[in-house]
Design an enzyme around this catalytic site. Structure first.
Site, PDB file in Angstrom:
ATOM      1  N   HIS A 355     -40.044-104.419  22.507  1.00  0.00           N
ATOM      2  CA  HIS A 355     -38.795-103.794  22.946  1.00  0.00           C
ATOM      3  C   HIS A 355     -39.051-102.365  23.416  1.00  0.00           C
ATOM      4  O   HIS A 355     -38.625-101.964  24.497  1.00  0.00           O
ATOM      5  CB  HIS A 355     -37.788-103.811  21.795  1.00  0.00           C
ATOM      6  CG  HIS A 355     -36.462-103.200  22.140  1.00  0.00           C
ATOM      7  ND1 HIS A 355     -35.333-103.956  22.361  1.00  0.00           N
ATOM      8  CD2 HIS A 355     -36.081-101.906  22.289  1.00  0.00           C
ATOM      9  CE1 HIS A 355     -34.316-103.147  22.635  1.00  0.00           C
ATOM     10  NE2 HIS A 355     -34.741-101.898  22.592  1.00  0.00           N
ATOM     11  N   GLU A 356     -39.762-101.575  22.602  1.00  0.00           N
ATOM     12  CA  GLU A 356     -39.985-100.184  22.945  1.00  0.00           C
ATOM     13  C   GLU A 356     -40.885-100.022  24.168  1.00  0.00           C
ATOM     14  O   GLU A 356     -40.636 -99.200  25.037  1.00  0.00           O
ATOM     15  CB  GLU A 356     -40.577 -99.428  21.748  1.00  0.00           C
ATOM     16  CG  GLU A 356     -39.706 -99.441  20.503  1.00  0.00           C
ATOM     17  CD  GLU A 356     -38.313 -98.869  20.724  1.00  0.00           C
ATOM     18  OE1 GLU A 356     -38.064 -98.238  21.768  1.00  0.00           O
ATOM     19  OE2 GLU A 356     -37.451 -99.071  19.851  1.00  0.00           O
ATOM     20  N   HIS A 359     -39.019-100.456  27.324  1.00  0.00           N
ATOM     21  CA  HIS A 359     -38.316 -99.267  27.816  1.00  0.00           C
ATOM     22  C   HIS A 359     -39.229 -98.483  28.743  1.00  0.00           C
ATOM     23  O   HIS A 359     -38.798 -97.922  29.756  1.00  0.00           O
ATOM     24  CB  HIS A 359     -37.878 -98.376  26.646  1.00  0.00           C
ATOM     25  CG  HIS A 359     -36.600 -98.806  25.991  1.00  0.00           C
ATOM     26  ND1 HIS A 359     -35.427 -98.963  26.677  1.00  0.00           N
ATOM     27  CD2 HIS A 359     -36.319 -99.102  24.690  1.00  0.00           C
ATOM     28  CE1 HIS A 359     -34.464 -99.332  25.831  1.00  0.00           C
ATOM     29  NE2 HIS A 359     -34.983 -99.431  24.628  1.00  0.00           N
ATOM     30  N   TYR A 370     -29.876 -94.379  31.242  1.00  0.00           N
ATOM     31  CA  TYR A 370     -29.447 -94.889  29.939  1.00  0.00           C
ATOM     32  C   TYR A 370     -28.017 -94.463  29.618  1.00  0.00           C
ATOM     33  O   TYR A 370     -27.740 -93.750  28.655  1.00  0.00           O
ATOM     34  CB  TYR A 370     -30.416 -94.421  28.871  1.00  0.00           C
ATOM     35  CG  TYR A 370     -30.412 -95.295  27.633  1.00  0.00           C
ATOM     36  CD1 TYR A 370     -30.977 -96.563  27.654  1.00  0.00           C
ATOM     37  CD2 TYR A 370     -29.837 -94.857  26.455  1.00  0.00           C
ATOM     38  CE1 TYR A 370     -30.968 -97.369  26.529  1.00  0.00           C
ATOM     39  CE2 TYR A 370     -29.828 -95.649  25.316  1.00  0.00           C
ATOM     40  CZ  TYR A 370     -30.383 -96.906  25.370  1.00  0.00           C
ATOM     41  OH  TYR A 370     -30.380 -97.708  24.256  1.00  0.00           O
ATOM     42  N   GLU A 379     -31.057-101.478  28.128  1.00  0.00           N
ATOM     43  CA  GLU A 379     -31.194-101.985  26.760  1.00  0.00           C
ATOM     44  C   GLU A 379     -31.358-103.498  26.751  1.00  0.00           C
ATOM     45  O   GLU A 379     -32.158-104.050  25.991  1.00  0.00           O
ATOM     46  CB  GLU A 379     -29.977-101.573  25.935  1.00  0.00           C
ATOM     47  CG  GLU A 379     -30.119-101.824  24.453  1.00  0.00           C
ATOM     48  CD  GLU A 379     -31.246-101.032  23.815  1.00  0.00           C
ATOM     49  OE1 GLU A 379     -31.790-101.509  22.796  1.00  0.00           O
ATOM     50  OE2 GLU A 379     -31.590 -99.956  24.329  1.00  0.00           O
ATOM     51  N   ASP A 441     -21.399 -98.144  24.312  1.00  0.00           N
ATOM     52  CA  ASP A 441     -22.772 -97.791  24.006  1.00  0.00           C
ATOM     53  C   ASP A 441     -23.684 -98.852  24.618  1.00  0.00           C
ATOM     54  O   ASP A 441     -23.370-100.039  24.590  1.00  0.00           O
ATOM     55  CB  ASP A 441     -22.948 -97.764  22.478  1.00  0.00           C
ATOM     56  CG  ASP A 441     -24.347 -97.371  22.062  1.00  0.00           C
ATOM     57  OD1 ASP A 441     -25.257 -98.229  22.169  1.00  0.00           O
ATOM     58  OD2 ASP A 441     -24.534 -96.230  21.625  1.00  0.00           O
ATOM     59  N   HIS A 443     -26.157-100.375  23.635  1.00  0.00           N
ATOM     60  CA  HIS A 443     -26.558-101.458  22.749  1.00  0.00           C
ATOM     61  C   HIS A 443     -25.518-102.563  22.667  1.00  0.00           C
ATOM     62  O   HIS A 443     -25.830-103.683  22.274  1.00  0.00           O
ATOM     63  CB  HIS A 443     -26.845-100.905  21.356  1.00  0.00           C
ATOM     64  CG  HIS A 443     -27.890 -99.851  21.370  1.00  0.00           C
ATOM     65  ND1 HIS A 443     -27.598 -98.513  21.333  1.00  0.00           N
ATOM     66  CD2 HIS A 443     -29.226 -99.942  21.473  1.00  0.00           C
ATOM     67  CE1 HIS A 443     -28.723 -97.824  21.397  1.00  0.00           C
ATOM     68  NE2 HIS A 443     -29.727 -98.669  21.475  1.00  0.00           N
TER      69      HIS A 443
END
Length: 541
Positions: A355-356, A359, A370, A379, A441, A443
Site C-alpha cells: 500500500h505504502e 503511494h 491527495y 488512496e 476524507d 480513505h
C-alpha cells in the site's frame, strides 16, 4: 559486495491499516499475474537504461513538442515519466512551467505514435495557461505565516515550521492564478510527521488548497512465517540491503523519529525470531514486504522500482514510541513503520509495504493530489495494488482476498478495516459516487474506486472466493460480470500511468480506464464493456 539470500527468517505479523496504508500480510514467494496478450497497447517491460534513453530523447525534443502542442511562448515542458507500448506508441508525462514558475496542476501526458506523430494529449487542465502578472501583491512571509496557521488549525500541528514560500502558478482548479506554495513541517497529535502543502493566492492572500504529502495507515504486525530475504555481505557480517532489488535497505530508527536509521546486521544471515521482542523481526517483515512489492510491479507491470528507474526505496522500522501507524514519504523515498501499542505490535506486513509503496508509484506517475476525488483515487489505488500484491503473494496461510486489514482486528471484534465488495460495511466508506464524494476524507471516498475494482474483477452478487463470502451490490441494481482480477490490474495500472493526471476525478477515471482497456483488448471487447458496466455499478457515468 555479494548479494545473499538468507535460508531461514522467521517473521511474525498482524497488521492494521488506517487511513492511508494497507494492512494485511502475505508470506511466500508469489507468481506473477496474467499478462494481456501481446496486443499493440500492451506496455513494454522497459529496462532502467532503456527508460533513461527515452527520457533523454523526450527532454531533447521538449521544445519542439511544446511548439507542436501550441503552448504559449512562456510555457515550457519538464519531462517526468515515460511508458512505451508494444506497437511503438510512447506516453510521455510532462510537468509545465510558466515564465520560469512551476505550474501546479499543469501536468499532461503526450501520446506519440511510433513514427513520432502526436496522437493525442491527456491534460490535467484544459484552461489556457496565463496570468495577468507574475508580480505578487502580498509578500511570501505573509503566505508562510498564513500557512502555519492553517496547519495548526486544520490538523492540530505541533512544532510547526513553515518553509520559504515559493511562487507558483496554481492551475489545478479553476482559472490559473499566481500563488504561493508553502510546505509546513510539523507533527500531528498521534506522532505522525506532516508535510502540509498550503496554496495561497499571491494577490489576495486567500487559501486556495491544502494537501499533506505524508500518507498514513494504522495496524499491528501479522505472522508471515519463514521467508527468503535479499541481503548483502559486508565484511564479516550481512546487512538488510537487497542488491537484487535496487539496493532497497531496511534500517532501525530505535524508537527515534528522524534520520535514516542504522543498518541491521547479522553474522550468519539469519534474521529475527518471529516475535516482536527481537528488533530484527519487524525488519524482516518490512524488508520482505518491500521485496515482494518490487517483484509484483516488475513481473506484472514491467516497472522496475517505484520510479521505474531501477532504484530501490528504503524502509525504516521502530519509529517513535508506541506509534500505531505507518507512512510513505516522498522526500526520503521511504516507508516508515511504528511498533504499535506498547511497542509490541510492529506495523510491518506485506500489505502495508504494498500500500505504502504504491503511494510512491502514484506520485511518480499520475501524482494524484491527495484531496477531493483525486485523493480518493490516490488512496483507492494503494488499496487496489495492496490487495493485488496479497493475491500475488499466493500465501496459503493468508490467501488473497478483497478485505482490507482483515488480520488486524483494529475494530476489536475481528472485522476488517475496509471491504472492497461493499465499502459501506465499514460504516464510513462509499459504495457509489455522489455529489458529496469529493468532500470526504480520501480513505472513505476511496470506496468508489475499491468497489469499482471489485466489480470489474469479480462481478456483482454473492460468491465465495478463497473461503471468504462476498455479496456486492450495484448502484442501479444492474448485474455486472467480472473480467478477472489479472485483467483489472492491468487496466488500472495502464490508466494510472498513461491516462490519469494530478487532478483526475471519478468521471475522468472512467474515461482513463476505458481508454486503457481499449488499448489492451480492443474497442468492442468484453473487457471494455466490463469497465463501463463496473463504473455504472458505482454510479460513475
Amino acid at each position: 559486495m555479494t548479494p545473499r539470500i538468507s535460508r531461514k527468517t522467521r517473521v511474525t505479523g498482524t497488521v492494521v491499516v488506517a487511513a492511508a496504508a494497507l494492512l494485511a500480510a502475505g508470506v511466500t514467494t508469489g507468481t506473477a499475474g496474467a499478462q494481456p496478450a501481446e496486443k499493440g497497447g500492451s506496455p513494454l517491460k522497459l529496462s532502467a537504461s532503456h527508460r533513461a534513453e527515452l527520457l533523454r530523447d523526450a527532454s531533447a525534443t521538449k521544445a519542439q513538442t511544446a511548439q507542436e502542442l501550441g503552448l504559449g511562448a512562456q510555457e515550457k515542458l519538464v519531462v517526468k515519466d515515460v511508458v512505451k507500448d508494444v506497437d511503438g506508441t510512447t506516453h510521455t508525462r510532462y510537468e509545465r512551467t510558466y515564465a520560469g514558475l512551476p505550474v501546479l496542476g499543469g501536468d499532461m501526458v503526450v501520446h506519440t505514435a511510433k513514427g513520432g506523430a502526436i496522437k493525442g494529449t491527456t491534460k490535467a487542465t484544459q484552461k489556457s495557461l496565463k496570468v495577468a502578472s507574475t508580480t505578487p501583491k502580498i509578500a511570501p512571509q505573509a503566505a508562510q505565516q498564513s500557512a502555519q496557521g492553517v496547519a495548526t488549525k486544520t490538523i492540530g500541528a505541533k512544532k510547526a515550521t513553515a518553509q520559504t514560500a515559493r511562487k507558483v502558478v496554481w492551475a489545478a482548479s479553476g482559472t490559473p492564478v499566481l500563488a504561493y506554495e508553502t510546505v509546513v513541517n510539523s507533527v500531528r497529535k498521534d506522532g505522525t510527521p506532516s508535510k502540509l502543502h498550503v496554496i495561497t493566492d499571491a494577490n489576495t492572500g486567500k487559501k486556495l488548497f491544502q494537501f499533506d504529502a505524508i500518507h498514513t495507515g494504522k495496524g499491528e504486525s501479522e505472522y508471515s512465517g519463514t521467508v527468503d530475504l535479499g541481503t548483502t555481505k559486508k565484511g564479516s557480517s550481512y546487512t538488510l540491503t537487497d542488491g537484487g532489488r535496487g539496493g532497497h535497505v531496511t534500517t532501525n530508527l530505535s524508537n527515534g523519529s528522524s534520520g535514516s536509521g542504522t543498518p541491521f546486521t547479522s553474522p550468519d544471515d539469519n534474521w529475527g525470531n518471529g516475535k516482536p521482542d527481537n528488533p530484527q523481526t519487524a525488519a524482516v517483515d518490512a524488508h520482505y514486504g518491500a521485496a515482494l512489492t518490487w517483484d509484483y510491479y516488475k513481473n506484472v507491470h514491467g516497472r522496475t522500482g517505484i520510479k521505474g528507474d531501477g532504484v530501490g526505496a528504503s524502509s525504516r522500522v521502530h519509529y517513535g514510541d508506541n506509534y500505531v501507524n505507518a507512512f510513505w514519504d516522498d522526500s526520503c523515498f521511504c516507508m516508515t513503520y511504528g511498533d504499535g501499542e506498547g511497542n509490541n505490535a510492529p506495523l510491518t506486513a506485506i500489505d502495508v509495504a504494498a500500500h505504502e509503496m504504491s503511494h510512491g508509484v502514484t506520485s511518480a506517475t499520475a501524482n494524484l493530489i491527495y484531496s477531493g476525488e483525486s485523493g480518493g483515487l490516490n488512496e483507492g489505488t494503494s488499496d487496489i495494488f495492496g490487495t493485488s500484491v496479497e493475491f500475488y503473494a499466493n500465501n496459503p496461510a493468508d490467501p488473497g482476498d478483497y478485505l482490507i486489514g482483515e488480520k488486524i482486528n483494529i475494530n476489536g471484534d475481528g472485522t476488517p478495516l475496509r471491504y472492497m465488495d461493499k465499502p459501506s460495511k465499514d460504516g464510513q466508506s462509499q459504495d457509489s459516487w455522489d455529489s458529496n464524494t469529493g468532500n470526504l476524507d480520501p480513505h472513505y471516498s476511496s470506496g468508489v474506486a475499491n468497489h469499482f475494482f471489485y466489480l470489474l474483477s469479480e462481478g456483482s452478487g454473492a460468491k465465495d472466493i478463497n473461503g471468504v463470502h462476498y455479496d456486492s451490490p450495484t448502484a442501479d441494481g444492474s448485474k455486472v460480470t467480472g473480467i478477472g482480477r489479472d485483467k483489472a490490474e492491468q487496466i488500472w495500472f495502464k490508466a494510472l500511468s498513461e491516462y490519469m493526471t494530478s487532478n483526475t476525478d471519478y468521471k475522468a477515471a472512467r474515461e482513463a480506464t476505458v481508454k486503457a482497456a481499449t488499448d489492451l483488448y480492443g474497442a468492442d471487447s468484453a473487457e471494455v464493456k466490463g469497465v463501463e458496466s463496473a463504473w455504472t455499478g458505482v454510479a460513475v457515468n
